[in-house]
Write an enzyme that holds these catalytic residues in place. Structure first.
Site, PDB file in Angstrom:
ATOM      1  N   PHE A  56       0.890  -1.185  -0.093  1.00  0.00           N
ATOM      2  CA  PHE A  56      -0.123  -0.082   0.100  1.00  0.00           C
ATOM      3  C   PHE A  56       0.785   1.347  -0.123  1.00  0.00           C
ATOM      4  O   PHE A  56       0.607   2.136  -1.042  1.00  0.00           O
ATOM      5  CB  PHE A  56      -0.886   0.032   1.290  1.00  0.00           C
ATOM      6  CG  PHE A  56      -1.867   1.073   1.607  1.00  0.00           C
ATOM      7  CD1 PHE A  56      -2.713   1.683   0.792  1.00  0.00           C
ATOM      8  CD2 PHE A  56      -1.458   2.062   2.504  1.00  0.00           C
ATOM      9  CE1 PHE A  56      -3.381   2.922   0.723  1.00  0.00           C
ATOM     10  CE2 PHE A  56      -2.013   3.491   2.531  1.00  0.00           C
ATOM     11  CZ  PHE A  56      -3.197   3.552   1.853  1.00  0.00           C
ATOM     12  N   THR A  90       7.976  -5.178   1.716  1.00  0.00           N
ATOM     13  CA  THR A  90       8.058  -6.135   2.731  1.00  0.00           C
ATOM     14  C   THR A  90       6.745  -7.188   2.689  1.00  0.00           C
ATOM     15  O   THR A  90       7.105  -8.001   3.192  1.00  0.00           O
ATOM     16  CB  THR A  90       8.028  -5.512   3.952  1.00  0.00           C
ATOM     17  OG1 THR A  90       6.931  -4.480   4.274  1.00  0.00           O
ATOM     18  CG2 THR A  90       9.408  -4.442   4.243  1.00  0.00           C
ATOM     19  N   ALA A 132      -0.679 -13.819  14.715  1.00  0.00           N
ATOM     20  CA  ALA A 132      -0.628 -13.110  15.892  1.00  0.00           C
ATOM     21  C   ALA A 132      -0.478 -11.691  15.340  1.00  0.00           C
ATOM     22  O   ALA A 132       0.391 -11.363  14.325  1.00  0.00           O
ATOM     23  CB  ALA A 132       0.348 -13.569  16.804  1.00  0.00           C
ATOM     24  N   ASP A 139      10.254  -2.281  12.893  1.00  0.00           N
ATOM     25  CA  ASP A 139      11.410  -1.837  13.214  1.00  0.00           C
ATOM     26  C   ASP A 139      12.548  -2.755  13.082  1.00  0.00           C
ATOM     27  O   ASP A 139      13.697  -2.599  12.648  1.00  0.00           O
ATOM     28  CB  ASP A 139      11.474  -1.296  14.519  1.00  0.00           C
ATOM     29  CG  ASP A 139      10.518  -0.239  14.806  1.00  0.00           C
ATOM     30  OD1 ASP A 139      10.513   0.945  13.852  1.00  0.00           O
ATOM     31  OD2 ASP A 139       9.959  -0.012  15.650  1.00  0.00           O
TER      32      ASP A 139
END
Length: 216
Positions: A56, A90, A132, A139
């Site tokens: 996005f 990512t 989860a 980071d």
């Protein structure tokens, strides 16, 4: 502003590497004020050496949608044109050949050889999804990518494999510890799912490669 700091530090040390995770939003919606979008696009990303957007954010920064792998590669080229030599998307909504329990990450690195020729390395990774929610994974990913691209400056495949494998080991250990703390049949709390960084020191320093990248 962070841009001024980065520019000053690069004047003092031209070899300094700045990693930017352009935190703008996910799954089609922004979770920061919209006026930050042009700041990232016009000021922050151009001074970055490495950027780690999700799909996005990559679409938002380039104005181009991603629905197939070819479009993702084109988006990464557009991001390269903005400044960064290394781009890693990512996470994406692209389908994985391993099924719906995997997500696709893509990476691209541009470099100039000693003879002046330009080379682009591109990779794709099929990463198992984790059921989860954690705090700090972005980071950790950015930090590990910075570290492993430093150790493997001309091998994006290896740098990404080590980065994602660190993530795998840390999250696996975190989930195991959280479940033990929560007790049988109980869902771990957010506090119990705090990333087990200290306990994962050896995996962070020397990760066993458990997720392979495919060179495109």
């Amino acid at each position: 502003m962070v841009v001024d700091i980065v520019q000053e530090l690069k004047r003092q040390n031209p070899n300094l590497v700045y990693v930017c995770d352009p935190v703008l939003g996910d799954h089609g919606s922004m979770y920061v004020p919209e006026n930050l979008h042009p700041v990232y696009k016009e000021k922050v990303v151009p001074v970055a050496d490495i950027i780690t957007p999700n799909q996005f954010e990559a679409e938002l920064l380039t104005g181009k949608k991603i629905s197939i792998e070819k479009e993702a590669l084109e988006v990464m080229d557009l991001l390269h044109d903005m400044g960064p030599d290394t781009v890693v998307i990512t996470s994406s909504d692209l389908p994985s050949s391993f099924g719906e329990n995997y997500l696709i990450a893509l990476g691209s690195h541009k470099k100039i050889n000693a003879d002046g020729t330009k080379v682009t390395q591109r990779i794709r990774m099929d990463i198992p999804k984790v059921d989860a929610v954690f705090v700090g994974t972005g980071d950790l990913f950015a930090a590990m990518l910075l570290a492993w691209t430093h150790f493997h400056p001309n091998d994006l495949k290896m740098a990404c494999e080590k980065t994602v494998s660190v993530m795998y080991h840390v999250l696996k250990r975190t989930i195991s510890c959280a479940k033990d703390m929560a007790g049988a049949g109980k869902k771990p709390s957010a506090a119990q799912l705090e990333l087990r960084m200290v306990q994962s020191k050896k995996d962070i320093e020397n990760p066993e490669i458990v997720i392979q990248a495919t060179v495109l």
